[in-house]
Every structure is written in structure tokens, then in C-alpha cells.
Write a protein that holds these residues in place. Structure first.
Motif, mmCIF file in Angstrom:
data_model
loop_
_atom_site.group_PDB
_atom_site.id
_atom_site.type_symbol
_atom_site.label_atom_id
_atom_site.label_comp_id
_atom_site.label_asym_id
_atom_site.label_seq_id
_atom_site.Cartn_x
_atom_site.Cartn_y
_atom_site.Cartn_z
ATOM 1 N N ILE A 259 29.425 20.519 19.205
ATOM 2 C CA ILE A 259 28.263 21.388 19.421
ATOM 3 C C ILE A 259 27.518 20.917 20.671
ATOM 4 C CG2 ILE A 259 28.053 21.901 16.965
ATOM 5 C CD1 ILE A 259 25.820 19.856 16.771
ATOM 6 N N LYS A 260 26.544 21.711 21.115
ATOM 7 C CA LYS A 260 25.830 21.418 22.360
ATOM 8 C C LYS A 260 25.100 20.079 22.316
ATOM 9 C CE LYS A 260 25.136 26.236 23.747
ATOM 10 N NZ LYS A 260 24.122 27.287 24.055
ATOM 11 N N LYS B 279 28.625 17.428 9.899
ATOM 12 C CA LYS B 279 28.613 18.839 10.280
ATOM 13 C C LYS B 279 29.154 19.711 9.154
ATOM 14 C CE LYS B 279 29.302 17.597 15.142
ATOM 15 N NZ LYS B 279 30.224 17.636 16.297
ATOM 16 N N VAL C 35 31.193 25.404 13.263
ATOM 17 C CA VAL C 35 30.039 24.600 12.855
ATOM 18 C C VAL C 35 28.832 25.510 12.679
ATOM 19 C CG1 VAL C 35 28.536 22.676 13.444
ATOM 20 C CG2 VAL C 35 30.944 22.615 14.117
ATOM 21 N N HIS D 27 24.201 21.022 10.857
ATOM 22 C CA HIS D 27 24.518 19.597 10.922
ATOM 23 C C HIS D 27 23.330 18.783 10.429
ATOM 24 C CE1 HIS D 27 22.352 20.211 14.749
ATOM 25 N NE2 HIS D 27 21.974 18.950 14.595
#
Length: 551
Positions: free
Chosen positions: A299-300, A330, A338, A341
Motif C-alpha cells: 500500500i502507499k 493487512k 488490501v 491495515h
């Protein structure tokens, strides 16, 4: 040597593609059902029995192996001995002229083989045939090897079970011997008491008898003398002794008998036993890769490459993974994307499903933080609930019937759900990463432990005793481990880049389920769904998880 060409013989007008060699010598026309490679003779059912009587070691092939008969041609009809000319599209069969005349005159579509074969040698399908045959032959050879190993394993199991049955019988005999000894000791004690009682009774009877005899003699001697007091005193004493004797007689008349009364539950229980125990014949599915896909789980917010050390599934189809490098757990939806999280104070080492929607996570930096965190998953959201602290590092975790098995660098420990240390199950202080991952069988009788440092899978009993050890080249640096609810055991070897299936006893490898050749990257954790036959593999230092559909 007899020819395979059809002939008409005396006494019969039947045409056979292969005729019995021995019958031909007697001018008989009999269809051959067997072929002896050494004699190069075709044999009918009657002649082959005589042949076996004289040549027991000769190899004889039946109609099912007609390809091995001398003179067999691939383009000859096995039924009529004629050249194959057409293909019946209705029945998907090759036919000779006799086949067409007898069985396929009414078929709507037939094709000449010469037309179908034009340019076929240059097609991709034909060129790929040798490779496909080689691949299948290799698989068949692997299967034969596996079955031979399984046969040897069955023999070993048979011997081991016999030993267990003999040991059980010996233990039962020892128990019965002890029961017999204690019962006889009780009988001896009772006999000793009764004999002592009888001895006392005999002595009492003799004593009173002597007293009465002596007293009556003295009384009779005193009678007739002028002194009346002596008879009176004698009479009174005699009456007193008679009273005492009467009580003794009444008391001795009550006889105490010995009787044996066995436990009424023992014999019916033994008679109802059909065997000592159930000997199970266990069938194990062997899984192979059908298809394989990779899904991004980065993820980012992730600053590092993902490293998935734990994978577990939920009842609703969602997945939870532990990302070691990014200090978070996650939540994935059914499409492996995803959706949420939860950040943790240190590296999540491993995780497991406990009850309902609760996940337990082993968290440790191998120094100051050694904790077990509980997370809850509700409506696509994952949240922290509570935690407890341990005195050792938390490298792996497994749940079974309300208890947690926590693996450490030096051993395996059993905890209650509220964090109380119940006992130390297994220790190996000389090893590094003694318990990299752990899993418990559905029955709780077996505990599986991977040690990537020594490249071994250990199977323990509930007390921590090592039952079996598995060590294979394709299990180099075993890390991830999963046991399904029906006892399928999967282990991934990070060093060998493979996922291996092990038998439920933990004795031996069943199969290499997937390898680098199938598209495995660097397996570190594994989870299996028996309902969908899907294997989820978490990878080391990679942003993808691998989803394998098995067959």
C-alpha cells in the motif's frame, strides 16, 4: 513363427487378425488372445494355460498389451487385421473397410485418414507430442516411485502397528497380573485372619472343656462327704462355666465363609471388545498446481518491500497477512486486495486465527518488545483489542482449543488466552530459531515445528517429545507451516523455493506441491483452503502474495 495375416482354416471360415500358433499346427482356426515374446508364439486361451505350465518364467502379453505383440502395426485394425482407412466422426473411431461394412454404414460423417493427415506433421500439436509424452511418462514414473515408497511405508506401518499391538497386549497382561496379585494377597490375608480365628476358637473350646471335665470330677468326688458347701460351690462354678460355654457355642456356630465375587463390568467389557483399537487406513490427497497468480499487497504507506511472515483466512473468505518489513497487519478481501491495515509497535512475526473474528499476532523485536496482540476483524475493518507480554521473544503462534502455542528462539511455550504461562513444551537451547513456525493438528495430539536454521520439520507430541523429523532437499530453510482441519500439512522451504506436502504423522514428504518452475517466488508463509483447494503463499522481500489453485 505364425503370421499375423488372416487365414481360413479347415473346419472354420472365421477370419482372425492373430491366430493361435499351436492350433495352426493341428489345422485348427482359433483366435489368439496372448503372445509369448520369448517363443514368438500366438496363443489362445487353452494353449496359454499349457504354455504357462511348461514356461512359468516367460513373459506373456494379453490383448490389453497388443502393442507389444510381434507384427503389430499402428495403422492396422486390432479387430480385423486390415489397414485403417477412415475416421468415423460420429463415434470418434479409426476404421478399416470391414469396420465400415459391419458397424459404420449408417454413420453420417466419415473422413479419409489421408485427408486428415495432410500437413499434420508440421502442426504445433504434433511437434509438442513427444514433450507431452515425456512429461506424462515422467509423472507416471514419479507416481510409480511414490507408490513404491508408499508400499514400503505401509510395510513399515504394518510392522510398527504389530509392535504396538504386542506392547498393548503386554501392558494389559501386566495390569491383569497386578490385579491378580493384589486379589490373591487380599485372599491370603483373609485366609490368615480366618485361620487365626479358628485357632482361637479351638483353644477356647479346649480350655472350657478341660475346666468342665476337671470341675465335674472334683464335684463327684466331693459328693457323699458330710460337707455340703463343696457341692454347692462346685455347682455354682459349673453353672458359670456352662453359661460361658453356651455363649462360645452360639458364637462359633456363626460361620464366616469366603466367597469370590468379581467385578461384573470386567468380563462384559472384554467380551464386547472386537479389537484393541481401530487400525485406520488413511487416504491422502496429493495436490498439484493447476494455476498460479500473483497479487500486490503493498500500500502507499509502506516504506519498504513487503515481507509476509504470516497468512490466515477467515470464515467469510477474507485474508489477514502479517507484513514484517512494514510493521503492520493487512486485511485482504476475497479478491486479495488490501482493504484495511493495523499498525503495530514492532515487527509482526506470525499470526493465527483464534475464535470468531479474532486474530492473535506474535510481535517481537527480539529485545525489549515481546508481545502477543489480539486484533478483531469486523465489516472490513481490523482493529487492536488487547495484548499480553512474554519473557521470551515471540517468533510464531498457533491456537488450539482456547490455548496459544508461542514459539521462540529457544523453545515452544503454552499460554492461556489471558496471557498466563501454562508450561514449557519444548526446548532446544543449542539451536538458533528453534521454533520458526508452529502448528497444531486438529486432534491436538501432534505439534509441528519448523527450524529453518537446521532445515528440519519436527513433529512433537503434547509433552514436547520429538516423534519424527523430516529433512528433504526441497525443504531447505523451512519457514511457513499450515495444518488444515482435515490434517493436510503444508510446509514451504524458503531456501529451496518450494511448497511441500507432508503426511499427517509428520513422518515423510508426500509430494512437492509447487516449486520455482511453477512460478513460486520466495515462500515464507503458507495457508490452505480445503473448500476451494487454494494455497496462499506469503513471500520474503516481495510485494506480491502467490495464490495457487490446486488439483
Amino acid at each position: 513363427m505364425a503370421s499375423k495375416d488372416s487365414s481360413i482354416y479347415m473346419g472354420s471360415d472365421l477370419i482372425h487378425d492373430y491366430s493361435c500358433s499351436k492350433c495352426e499346427e493341428n489345422d485348427l482356426n482359433t483366435e489368439a488372445l496372448h503372445f509369448c515374446q520369448q517363443c514368438e508364439h500366438y496363443l489362445c486361451g487353452k494353449c496359454v494355460r499349457n504354455h504357462w505350465a511348461y514356461f512359468k518364467e516367460h513373459v506373456v502379453y494379453g490383448r490389453g498389451e497388443i502393442q507389444k505383440w510381434a507384427g503389430f502395426s499402428i495403422d492396422i485394425c486390432e479387430q480385423h487385421g486390415k489397414e485403417l482407412e477412415v475416421h468415423c466422426d460420429d463415434h470418434q473411431e479409426f476404421c478399416c473397410s470391414v469396420c465400415v461394412a459391419l458397424n459404420h454404414r449408417l454413420c453420417s460423417s466419415t473422413s479419409h485418414l489421408s485427408d486428415l493427415a495432410k500437413g499434420f506433421l508440421k502442426t504445433k500439436r504434433f511437434k509438442q507430442l513427444p514433450a507431452a509424452v515425456d512429461k506424462m511418462r515422467n509423472r507416471l514414473n514419479e507416481l510409480k516411485t511414490d507408490r513404491m515408497k508408499y508400499q514400503d511405508s505401509l510395510k513399515d506401518s504394518y510392522k510398527n502397528i504389530l509392535v504396538e499391538i504386542k506392547a498393548l497386549r503386554k501392558e494389559i497382561n501386566q495390569i491383569l497380573d497386578k490385579l491378580e496379585k493384589k486379589t490373591v494377597e487380599q485372599l491370603d490375608s483373609m485366609m490368615e485372619d480366618l485361620e487365626k480365628s479358628i485357632k482361637n476358637d479351638l483353644e477356647a473350646c479346649g480350655h472350657i472343656d478341660d475346666q468342665l471335665k476337671t470341675l465335674i470330677e472334683k464335684l463327684q468326688q466331693a459328693t457323699g462327704k458330710n460337707k455340703d458347701t463343696i457341692p454347692y460351690i462346685g455347682f455354682r462354678k459349673c453353672q458359670s462355666i456352662l453359661s460361658e460355654a453356651n455363649c462360645l457355642v452360639q458364637e462359633i456356630r456363626v460361620k464366616e465363609e469366603m466367597k469370590f465375587k468379581s467385578d461384573e463390568s470386567v468380563l462384559p467389557f472384554l467380551r464386547n471388545l472386537k479389537r484393541f483399537d481401530i487400525v485406520e487406513s488413511v487416504f491422502t490427497y496429493v495436490y498439484r498446481v493447476q494455476s498460479l497468480s500473483h497479487y500486490k499487497v503493498r500500500i502507499k504507506k509502506d516504506k519498504n518491500n513487503c515481507s509476509i511472515k504470516g497468512v490466515c483466512g477467515l470464515a467469510n473468505g477474507e485474508m489477514v497477512i502479517a507484513d514484517y518489513n512494514n510493521l503492520r497487519v493487512k486485511l485482504l478481501n476475497r479478491q486479495y486486495a488490501v482493504i484495511d491495515h493495523c499498525d503495530l509497535p514492532s515487527t509482526p512475526q506470525h499470526l493465527c486465527h483464534t475464535t470468531d473474528n479474532v486474530i492473535a499476532v506474535a510481535v517481537s523485536d527480539f529485545s525489549t518488545i515481546n508481545e502477543v496482540h489480539f486484533l478483531t476483524v469486523t465489516k472490513g475493518k481490523i482493529q487492536a483489542m488487547r495484548k499480553f507480554t512474554t519473557d521470551h521473544c515471540c517468533h510464531s503462534i498457533a491456537h488450539h482449543k482456547g490455548q496459544l502455542y508461542v514459539g521462540s528462539s529457544d523453545g515452544l511455550y503454552l499460554y492461556s488466552m489471558d496471557g498466563r504461562l501454562l508450561k514449557t513444551i519444548y526446548e532446544a537451547l543449542s539451536c538458533v530459531r528453534t521454533v520458526y513456525s508452529c502448528a497444531v493438528s486438529p486432534s491436538g495430539k501432534r505439534i509441528y515445528v519448523t527450524n529453518d536454521y537446521i532445515s528440519k520439520l519436527l513433529t512433537l507430541d503434547k509433552t514436547g517429545q520429538v516423534l519424527f523429523t523430516v529433512e528433504y532437499p526441497d525443504l531447505k530453510n523451512p519457514t511457513g507451516l499450515f495444518v488444515s482441519p482435515i490434517d493436510y500439512v503444508f510446509v514451504c522451504g524458503r531456501g529451496s523455493i518450494a511448497v511441500v506436502q507432508v503426511d499427517k504423522e509428520g513422518k515423510q514428504k508426500v509430494a512437492t506441491v509447487a516449486s520455482e518452475a511453477d512460478g513460486i517466488i520466495c515462500p515464507q508463509s503458507v495457508w490452505f483452503s480445503g473448500q476451494t483447494s487454494t494455497l496462499i503463499v506469503g513471500n520474503y522481500e516481495d510485494d506480491d502474495i502467490t495464490v495457487i489453485q490446486l488439483c
